[in-house]
Design a protein around this motif. Sequence first.
Motif, PDB file in Angstrom:
ATOM      1  N   ILE A  61      -5.836  -2.116 -96.174  1.00 14.67           N
ATOM      2  CA  ILE A  61      -6.698  -3.158 -95.615  1.00 14.67           C
ATOM      3  C   ILE A  61      -6.590  -4.430 -96.442  1.00 14.67           C
ATOM      4  CG2 ILE A  61      -9.117  -3.861 -95.351  1.00 14.67           C
ATOM      5  CD1 ILE A  61      -9.696  -1.018 -94.344  1.00 14.67           C
ATOM      6  N   TRP A  62      -6.702  -4.294 -97.753  1.00 18.25           N
ATOM      7  CA  TRP A  62      -6.691  -5.496 -98.589  1.00 18.25           C
ATOM      8  C   TRP A  62      -5.305  -6.112 -98.707  1.00 18.25           C
ATOM      9  CZ3 TRP A  62     -10.345  -8.685 -99.498  1.00 18.25           C
ATOM     10  CH2 TRP A  62     -11.658  -8.257 -99.408  1.00 18.25           C
ATOM     11  N   ALA A  63      -4.249  -5.317 -98.613  1.00 15.45           N
ATOM     12  CA  ALA A  63      -2.896  -5.888 -98.614  1.00 15.45           C
ATOM     13  C   ALA A  63      -2.705  -6.754 -97.374  1.00 15.45           C
ATOM     14  CB  ALA A  63      -1.855  -4.781 -98.675  1.00 15.45           C
ATOM     15  N   LEU A  64      -3.128  -6.235 -96.222  1.00 13.59           N
ATOM     16  CA  LEU A  64      -3.020  -7.015 -94.987  1.00 13.59           C
ATOM     17  C   LEU A  64      -3.947  -8.227 -95.017  1.00 13.59           C
ATOM     18  CD1 LEU A  64      -2.875  -4.082 -92.416  1.00 13.59           C
ATOM     19  CD2 LEU A  64      -1.046  -5.710 -92.900  1.00 13.59           C
ATOM     20  N   ALA A  65      -5.166  -8.043 -95.532  1.00 12.43           N
ATOM     21  CA  ALA A  65      -6.118  -9.155 -95.596  1.00 12.43           C
ATOM     22  C   ALA A  65      -5.604 -10.258 -96.512  1.00 12.43           C
ATOM     23  CB  ALA A  65      -7.475  -8.649 -96.072  1.00 12.43           C
ATOM     24  N   ASP A  66      -5.046  -9.892 -97.653  1.00 17.33           N
ATOM     25  CA  ASP A  66      -4.492 -10.896 -98.560  1.00 17.33           C
ATOM     26  C   ASP A  66      -3.311 -11.615 -97.931  1.00 17.33           C
ATOM     27  OD1 ASP A  66      -6.404 -10.265-100.446  1.00 17.33           O
ATOM     28  OD2 ASP A  66      -5.077  -8.937-101.608  1.00 17.33           O
ATOM     29  N   GLN A  67      -2.504 -10.883 -97.206  1.00 19.79           N
ATOM     30  CA  GLN A  67      -1.353 -11.467 -96.519  1.00 19.79           C
ATOM     31  C   GLN A  67      -1.807 -12.503 -95.487  1.00 19.79           C
ATOM     32  OE1 GLN A  67       0.891  -8.534 -94.381  1.00 19.79           O
ATOM     33  NE2 GLN A  67       2.737  -9.784 -94.309  1.00 19.79           N
ATOM     34  N   LEU A  68      -2.920 -12.235 -94.825  1.00 18.14           N
ATOM     35  CA  LEU A  68      -3.432 -13.137 -93.793  1.00 18.14           C
ATOM     36  C   LEU A  68      -4.409 -14.170 -94.357  1.00 18.14           C
ATOM     37  CD1 LEU A  68      -4.081 -10.427 -91.061  1.00 18.14           C
ATOM     38  CD2 LEU A  68      -2.291 -12.175 -91.025  1.00 18.14           C
ATOM     39  N   GLY A  69      -4.790 -14.031 -95.620  1.00 17.51           N
ATOM     40  CA  GLY A  69      -5.746 -14.951 -96.215  1.00 17.51           C
ATOM     41  C   GLY A  69      -7.184 -14.663 -95.813  1.00 17.51           C
ATOM     42  N   PHE A  70      -7.482 -13.415 -95.491  1.00 17.81           N
ATOM     43  CA  PHE A  70      -8.826 -13.025 -95.083  1.00 17.81           C
ATOM     44  C   PHE A  70      -9.682 -12.709 -96.310  1.00 17.81           C
ATOM     45  CE2 PHE A  70      -8.268 -11.419 -90.448  1.00 17.81           C
ATOM     46  CZ  PHE A  70      -7.700 -12.633 -90.108  1.00 17.81           C
ATOM     47  N   THR A  71     -10.965 -12.905 -96.160  1.00 14.41           N
ATOM     48  CA  THR A  71     -11.932 -12.585 -97.213  1.00 14.41           C
ATOM     49  C   THR A  71     -12.778 -11.392 -96.769  1.00 14.41           C
ATOM     50  OG1 THR A  71     -13.605 -14.055 -96.291  1.00 14.41           O
ATOM     51  CG2 THR A  71     -12.045 -15.015 -97.885  1.00 14.41           C
ATOM     52  N   ALA A  72     -13.709 -11.028 -97.636  1.00 14.62           N
ATOM     53  CA  ALA A  72     -14.621  -9.926 -97.303  1.00 14.62           C
ATOM     54  C   ALA A  72     -15.467 -10.283 -96.083  1.00 14.62           C
ATOM     55  CB  ALA A  72     -15.515  -9.596 -98.490  1.00 14.62           C
ATOM     56  N   GLY A  73     -15.818 -11.552 -95.948  1.00 15.24           N
ATOM     57  CA  GLY A  73     -16.581 -11.988 -94.778  1.00 15.24           C
ATOM     58  C   GLY A  73     -15.790 -11.818 -93.489  1.00 15.24           C
ATOM     59  N   ASP A  74     -14.486 -12.082 -93.558  1.00 10.90           N
ATOM     60  CA  ASP A  74     -13.640 -11.893 -92.374  1.00 10.90           C
ATOM     61  C   ASP A  74     -13.523 -10.413 -92.015  1.00 10.90           C
ATOM     62  OD1 ASP A  74     -13.061 -14.662 -92.142  1.00 10.90           O
ATOM     63  OD2 ASP A  74     -11.500 -14.458 -93.691  1.00 10.90           O
ATOM     64  N   LEU A  75     -13.451  -9.558 -93.027  1.00 10.57           N
ATOM     65  CA  LEU A  75     -13.399  -8.116 -92.763  1.00 10.57           C
ATOM     66  C   LEU A  75     -14.707  -7.641 -92.145  1.00 10.57           C
ATOM     67  CD1 LEU A  75     -11.578  -6.799 -95.951  1.00 10.57           C
ATOM     68  CD2 LEU A  75     -10.618  -7.165 -93.675  1.00 10.57           C
ATOM     69  N   LYS A  76     -15.812  -8.202 -92.621  1.00  8.60           N
ATOM     70  CA  LYS A  76     -17.112  -7.863 -92.035  1.00  8.60           C
ATOM     71  C   LYS A  76     -17.142  -8.243 -90.564  1.00  8.60           C
ATOM     72  CE  LYS A  76     -21.920  -9.155 -92.071  1.00  8.60           C
ATOM     73  NZ  LYS A  76     -22.794 -10.266 -92.295  1.00  8.60           N
ATOM     74  N   ARG A  77     -16.606  -9.413 -90.251  1.00  8.88           N
ATOM     75  CA  ARG A  77     -16.561  -9.876 -88.860  1.00  8.88           C
ATOM     76  C   ARG A  77     -15.673  -8.963 -88.020  1.00  8.88           C
ATOM     77  NH1 ARG A  77     -12.792 -12.485 -86.502  1.00  8.88           N
ATOM     78  NH2 ARG A  77     -11.806 -13.144 -88.433  1.00  8.88           N
ATOM     79  N   LEU A  78     -14.524  -8.583 -88.546  1.00  7.16           N
ATOM     80  CA  LEU A  78     -13.613  -7.706 -87.800  1.00  7.16           C
ATOM     81  C   LEU A  78     -14.224  -6.332 -87.550  1.00  7.16           C
ATOM     82  CD1 LEU A  78     -10.079  -8.258 -89.368  1.00  7.16           C
ATOM     83  CD2 LEU A  78     -10.810  -8.822 -87.061  1.00  7.16           C
ATOM     84  N   ALA A  79     -14.856  -5.785 -88.583  1.00  7.87           N
ATOM     85  CA  ALA A  79     -15.404  -4.427 -88.472  1.00  7.87           C
ATOM     86  C   ALA A  79     -16.690  -4.410 -87.661  1.00  7.87           C
ATOM     87  CB  ALA A  79     -15.666  -3.854 -89.856  1.00  7.87           C
TER      88      ALA A  79
END
Length: 130
Positions: A61-79
């Motif tokens: 999850i964090w490898a993909l998020a870092d690749q896309l420039g996502f933060t914890a807030g973006d993951l919260k939105r996705l989930a």
Amino acid sequence: MKYRYIYYLSGVIMGGIMLWAIFKPGTASWVAFACWLPFQIGEFWYGRRLQRFNQRQATVIWALADQLGFTAGDLKRLAGKYGELDWQNTHPENMQFYPSQKVMVSVIRQLKQERNLREMELKQHGNVIE
């Protein structure tokens, strides 16, 4: 994980054996111990396997998020589940929290879709400019 239900059923059976041992002292306590020991070994094995699986999923999850420039807030939105601090605590350097397996699989799927979408957009814009 497919072993989860077998593991839970063995816990129920173990509980029944322990109750039997309480009400029938004597050799029943040895039977209960003989059943308890493999159950504890299985619990340890299953727990470690589940923890490794969760760690791998959180790392992906964090490898993909870092690749896309996502933060914890973006993951919260996705989930759509859990708070921003919870997602920060899933970071590989600070793994203190694991979301449910369904949520992690869903977030990974969404992150991969987003990555593929961005790659397609880059290819299209690259062809138009050339």
